[in-house]
Scaffold this active site. Sequence first.
Site, PDB file in Angstrom:
ATOM      1  N   LYS A 102     -41.386 -43.025 -22.352  1.00 24.86           N
ATOM      2  CA  LYS A 102     -40.543 -43.624 -21.315  1.00 24.86           C
ATOM      3  C   LYS A 102     -40.982 -45.071 -21.112  1.00 24.86           C
ATOM      4  O   LYS A 102     -42.184 -45.371 -21.064  1.00 24.86           O
ATOM      5  CB  LYS A 102     -40.699 -42.837 -20.007  1.00 24.86           C
ATOM      6  CG  LYS A 102     -40.205 -41.399 -20.117  1.00 24.86           C
ATOM      7  CD  LYS A 102     -38.699 -41.316 -20.296  1.00 24.86           C
ATOM      8  CE  LYS A 102     -38.227 -39.861 -20.286  1.00 24.86           C
ATOM      9  NZ  LYS A 102     -36.750 -39.761 -20.349  1.00 24.86           N
TER      10      LYS A 102
ATOM     11  N   GLU B 283     -33.328 -45.601 -26.283  1.00 27.35           N
ATOM     12  CA  GLU B 283     -32.409 -44.648 -25.651  1.00 27.35           C
ATOM     13  C   GLU B 283     -32.033 -45.128 -24.261  1.00 27.35           C
ATOM     14  O   GLU B 283     -32.892 -45.637 -23.520  1.00 27.35           O
ATOM     15  CB  GLU B 283     -33.111 -43.293 -25.585  1.00 27.35           C
ATOM     16  CG  GLU B 283     -32.340 -42.215 -24.851  1.00 27.35           C
ATOM     17  CD  GLU B 283     -33.020 -40.849 -24.951  1.00 27.35           C
ATOM     18  OE1 GLU B 283     -33.780 -40.625 -25.920  1.00 27.35           O
ATOM     19  OE2 GLU B 283     -32.801 -40.021 -24.045  1.00 27.35           O
TER      20      GLU B 283
ATOM     21  N   ASP C 143     -25.159 -33.644 -24.318  1.00 30.90           N
ATOM     22  CA  ASP C 143     -25.868 -32.843 -23.326  1.00 30.90           C
ATOM     23  C   ASP C 143     -25.023 -31.594 -23.105  1.00 30.90           C
ATOM     24  O   ASP C 143     -23.805 -31.671 -23.004  1.00 30.90           O
ATOM     25  CB  ASP C 143     -26.023 -33.644 -22.029  1.00 30.90           C
ATOM     26  CG  ASP C 143     -26.765 -32.868 -20.959  1.00 30.90           C
ATOM     27  OD1 ASP C 143     -27.947 -33.163 -20.738  1.00 30.90           O
ATOM     28  OD2 ASP C 143     -26.174 -31.955 -20.345  1.00 30.90           O
TER      29      ASP C 143
END
Lengths: 435, 435
Positions: free
Chosen positions: A215, A269, A326
């Site tokens: 992250k 991302e 998703d």
Amino acid sequence: MKVIDLRVRDIRFPTSRSLDGSDAMNPDPDYSAAYIELVTDGETDGHGFTFTIGRGNDICAAAIAALAPYVVGREVDTLDLGEFSRRLTHDSQLRWLGPEKGVMHLAAGAVINAAWDLAARRAGLPLWQYLTSLSPDTIVDCVDWRYLTDALTPAAARDLLADRLPGRAERAEELLAGGYPAYTTSAGWLGYDDAKVTRRALRAQADGFAMVKLKVGADLHDDLRRFTAAREALGPDFPIGIDANQRWGVGEAIGWVSALGHLGPYWIEEPTSPDEILGHAAIRTGLAHAGPGGSPIRVATGEHVHNRIMFKQLLQADAVDVVQIDSARVAGVNENLAILLMAAAFGKPVCPHAGGVGLCELVQHLSFFDYTSVSASLSGRMIEYVDHLHEHFADPVRIVNGRYAAPVAPGFSARMHEESLTRYAFPDGPEWKDV
Amino acid sequence: MKVIDLRVRDIRFPTSRSLDGSDAMNPDPDYSAAYIELVTDGETDGHGFTFTIGRGNDICAAAIAALAPYVVGREVDTLDLGEFSRRLTHDSQLRWLGPEKGVMHLAAGAVINAAWDLAARRAGLPLWQYLTSLSPDTIVDCVDWRYLTDALTPAAARDLLADRLPGRAERAEELLAGGYPAYTTSAGWLGYDDAKVTRRALRAQADGFAMVKLKVGADLHDDLRRFTAAREALGPDFPIGIDANQRWGVGEAIGWVSALGHLGPYWIEEPTSPDEILGHAAIRTGLAHAGPGGSPIRVATGEHVHNRIMFKQLLQADAVDVVQIDSARVAGVNENLAILLMAAAFGKPVCPHAGGVGLCELVQHLSFFDYTSVSASLSGRMIEYVDHLHEHFADPVRIVNGRYAAPVAPGFSARMHEESLTRYAFPDGPEWKDV
């Protein structure tokens, strides 16, 4: 056999207490599910859920309850899952609340997924094999083609599926024998210190995962330090993805990722808002030479992209290198079939978003089906894996040698243990009552 | 002075009984409001609402209730409306339900609009004059600039506003004297027969409206017949807009509108999905020579465009000729300030969506402010008007000679009569109890 009840429960796990799942935009998620059961008058029920990160899970539960008139009383044996999903997303009054986005769309996805769980169970097959058993015509009929035909027509989709029929059984066997590639995000949560990140990344590499993900986006110096430590530990060639969780505007994204480019991120991302068709295209262009030796840096997005129309445009604009579906953001299996078909038609790999609670369990079925019947390729493809909360599921994912083992139990792997549903019920379950 | 309660009520008007408001996608709307009151411990309250078309209004009410912790207990005197709106839209857990779209965003808009109603009442000014009284710096600080700066920077917005300061007072006087241009949709609902459409269109023309609008998209032969009848009645030069309410895909939109092109539509509104950035751009290009004598047909959209990021892209892609803001779809006044600023910077006129219940009452304030302080132009600008349900408001819009008369009462004109709120409460008010 009829659906006689749509039961909804607000289930929340207190994940914010350990900073699992923390990132630049989501500092304290409590992974939650608006969990539903389609209760029938037969022996088989269908389960599904909307994933949220805490507050607002009750709003999703209310939205699911509003869809009950479309479900309760329906005959299961004659249920046409294409027609069913289009009705749920096109109620002329509820549609105003979107259309096809946000809470109402999340709710539709949960109900549609539960209907697929029920259908696969009735067929005695795991969902991916049930989908694989369907004809190209049936798959095409499951898709809502409204607003898609300028990019892909039903006829072209049928041809694509028909082209993949040869070898379908062999690819299913291959998956049953060897599973599907996975990468892990469990190493790099923003709330973890450097030593924990490096330790967990090395373990993931040793376990056979195809990539680890870090992250980024809160502080550039922290990102440089952590990424450098991970790169040194994992070696120059091991794929390391980075994920900004929508933190940046277009210019900032290009600048920030360029500053990390020498470390060779496999992809960036969610560099910006999931609504950014033009923005992702500009970022992708801006990063075309930002990697080591002037190589391009891939752009990935999708976990918050709210429907097939947005995915279509990301593909038309050549704005992404990797399509991240998703299982529970869009309107369930049907809308994901549309997205898988478009990604294949545009030649882009699908690497699903997973994690949260139950998202790994669900989305693996879609990637397995993608391989047997749509893209027929594993190249550049892997499913996200996060090692939390699987113990609450009756048919949890199994990771073997860093790969998703093929699910074999009938259904969509959506079912949680009754004990978990009781314990984590919000706000009256034992886990929450005294907080 | 503090906010001590956030009261929410589910109010629904049974408009589907008369087919008022019927169009190609919304055959039977019951115009509704998730109506809120910010109750204070002082003498002034703030009112606002989310507009829906019936089912799901309760879900919006639940979403509004979830925002109460951000509102109840806040000091009114020191409330920074920029900071307030950003907090409502960026709760790290609730954000997952969008982000910034659908039910949760509608709810945020209602609460933010109520806070502006309260602020304007405290200042003793109608909202448009309250906004006009704010400095460029204050306006700029009200905007959430995240994801916008590749199109417009805060500094450029400040310059634009500062450029408009000269003449601001004169333009306000001009509006007070002569109002703002309007067009009407009340003539052309799809449920009306041809004679009723023509009769009402002629009356609107005689009343001084700048345009009438017809609903299209259900059946091409019907559209040709109705449009031809209206064109013959109103004459060759009177503006007639057409509105498809998202009925078509890209190719179908170009074909259908081209078939109506000889009748000279002033614009085609909502030809396709509101999510279509690229689609609207393609349609606009496809209609560049489709009007009489090869003239272009304007493309308009916005009532369902869910946030400032989408509007930004429609402008960046040169996908629309007319920007149709809605007072209650995006996150209230603040987000509409961003959209007004971007439209002005890109040189596109704003012609707000209105109608429903209370949307005319709210949005007039934004167009009046646009004229005094942002675009400073009336060219190509008009506010939609629909002649329903105004009787329920304490400060209803006034149409004089086919123009919106300037609202003069303090606040945002959002307040409904208590008697209406009681009678149309769903499902227990007298209007609904026995249905």
